[in-house]
Design an enzyme around this catalytic site. Structure first.
Site, PDB file in Angstrom:
ATOM      1  N   GLY A  81       0.783  -1.221   0.000  1.00  0.00           N
ATOM      2  CA  GLY A  81       0.000   0.000   0.000  1.00  0.00           C
ATOM      3  C   GLY A  81       0.812   1.265   0.000  1.00  0.00           C
ATOM      4  N   MET A  84       6.602   3.957  -3.551  1.00  0.00           N
ATOM      5  CA  MET A  84       8.056   3.859  -3.627  1.00  0.00           C
ATOM      6  C   MET A  84       8.541   4.568  -4.890  1.00  0.00           C
ATOM      7  SD  MET A  84      10.316   0.374  -3.911  1.00  0.00           S
ATOM      8  CE  MET A  84      12.096   0.373  -4.087  1.00  0.00           C
ATOM      9  N   PRO A  85       9.480   5.520  -4.776  1.00  0.00           N
ATOM     10  CA  PRO A  85      10.038   6.134  -5.990  1.00  0.00           C
ATOM     11  C   PRO A  85      10.670   5.081  -6.887  1.00  0.00           C
ATOM     12  CG  PRO A  85      10.642   7.388  -4.038  1.00  0.00           C
ATOM     13  CD  PRO A  85      10.040   6.101  -3.548  1.00  0.00           C
ATOM     14  N   GLY A  88      16.395   6.065  -7.624  1.00  0.00           N
ATOM     15  CA  GLY A  88      17.015   6.566  -6.404  1.00  0.00           C
ATOM     16  C   GLY A  88      18.516   6.418  -6.445  1.00  0.00           C
ATOM     17  N   GLY A  90      21.867   4.061  -4.826  1.00  0.00           N
ATOM     18  CA  GLY A  90      22.438   2.964  -4.057  1.00  0.00           C
ATOM     19  C   GLY A  90      23.710   3.428  -3.375  1.00  0.00           C
ATOM     20  N   TYR A 120      26.943  -3.143   3.948  1.00  0.00           N
ATOM     21  CA  TYR A 120      27.641  -2.016   3.332  1.00  0.00           C
ATOM     22  C   TYR A 120      28.429  -1.212   4.369  1.00  0.00           C
ATOM     23  CZ  TYR A 120      24.307  -2.718  -0.563  1.00  0.00           C
ATOM     24  OH  TYR A 120      23.551  -3.223  -1.581  1.00  0.00           O
ATOM     25  N   HIS A 176      18.956  -9.999   2.463  1.00  0.00           N
ATOM     26  CA  HIS A 176      19.961  -9.688   1.445  1.00  0.00           C
ATOM     27  C   HIS A 176      20.227 -10.853   0.496  1.00  0.00           C
ATOM     28  CE1 HIS A 176      23.405  -6.600   0.925  1.00  0.00           C
ATOM     29  NE2 HIS A 176      23.143  -7.167  -0.226  1.00  0.00           N
TER      30      HIS A 176
END
Length: 337
Positions: A81, A84-85, A88, A90, A120, A176
């Site tokens: 619901g 989300m763009p 973007g 990373g 990361y 991941h």
């Protein structure tokens, strides 16, 4: 102007049927959230439907992207619901101040989708960048991931991610990679959704065989699957399959990543198309991803490149140009993890 696109693939109605009583208000966001699917049988039915339709939907322009619109990226509505763009940044390999500066630059350029991960080693820097930017938290869609080494203590790892990022909620958390204990880790994320700590959940580096095995064991359908996708490794069958399940596809290393970026940016076919549009090769590659229905999160620490990587909405590749890039597929996967 913010434009919203809704993912309505062939099997989307199956996913809505999975969701029991359907959509209910979410008081935290003013948005919506979906109830868990009804049962394992419904999931298996949706998987079978997707399997039958994946090839037909693989090249669909899921986002129905317009030409002539620039600025901030449009959004896609997830099966959770939330919006989300579709483009973007990373943050893999960005550390410390370089990471902070990249986040500030990206947000200043209109980027509102940020992707990071525990492995990361930069969640703290990403959080610093968000706060330093001055952009309100509620305008940002923030993704992080649990690594397999965290699966055994996933509930604690979720709290650690919130603390490292310095936020009250995470917009999207992914597992991941597949690994021992992944189902239990996913269930911990499901509980975190119920607790308001996470808004949407999904998977990274899951493919058709893995998703078939995984889905019947969980309650909330993944909102996003994030895999390696670029012109030399296109995964069209997987894209179509996930779209058939109502799952948004997101591509890591959309520009080719280690070993492929330089070659891709100098590929004769891509350079020729870029020249025809007065665009860079990177913009052509990213636009190709978007027109295949793949969310893009290219990484960069260069402010000029960051701005370029979000300027994708005032040109459009023709069917012939899409087919030229589709013909570049080599099936070359990194397999570095």
């Amino acid at each position: 102007m913010k434009i919203t696109y809704i993912l309505i693939p062939v099997a989307a109605f199956s996913l809505l049927l999975l969701c029991g009583s359907g959509i209910s208000p979410n008081p935290q966001s003013g948005g919506t959230s979906l109830n868990p699917p009804a049962n394992e049988t419904s999931f298996r039915s949706a998987v079978q439907t997707a399997d039958q339709t994946s090839e037909a939907t693989a090249d669909a322009a899921v986002f129905d992207l317009p030409a002539g619109e620039n600025g901030m990226a449009p959004t896609v509505r997830l099966n959770s619901g939330y919006e989300m763009p579709i483009a973007g940044i990373g943050t893999y390999s960005l550390l410390d101040d370089e990471c902070v500066n990249s986040i500030v630059s990206a947000l200043d350029s209109g980027v509102r989708l940020i992707d990071t991960a525990y492995m990361y080693h930069n969640e703290t820097a990403v959080g610093r960048g968000i706060r330093q930017s001055g952009v309100p938290r509620e305008e940002i869609f923030l993704t992080t991931k649990l690594y397999p080494t965290q699966f055994a203590y996933a509930a604690e790892a979720i709290d650690e991610a919130l603390e490292a990022l310095g936020v009250e909620y995470i917009d999207l958390m992914l597992l991941h990679h597949p690994g021992s204990g992944d189902v239990q880790a996913y269930k911990a994320m499901e509980q975190a959704v119920a607790d308001g700590k996470i808004r949407s959940i999904g998977l990274s580096n899951w493919y058709i065989e893995e998703i078939d095995t995984f889905l019947p064991q969980v309650a909330i359908p993944p909102a996003v699957v994030q895999n390696e996708i670029h012109p030399y490794y296109q995964e069209s069958e997987v894209i179509g399959y996930m779209h058939g399940l109502g799952i948004v596809m997101e591509g890591w290393y959309p520009l080719g990543g280690r070993g492929h970026t330089r070659e891709l940016l100098n590929d004769e076919a891509i350079v020729s198309i870029a020249r025809a549009h007065g665009r860079s090769a990177a913009q052509v590659i990213l636009r190709w991803n978007l027109q295949k229905g793949v969310v893009v999160i290219p990484g960069s620490s260069n402010p000029e490149h960051i701005r370029e990587n979000i300027s994708l909405f005032d040109f459009e590749l023709t069917r012939e140009e899409m087919e030229q890039i589709n013909a570049l597929d080599r099936g070359e996967k990194h397999d570095w993890y």
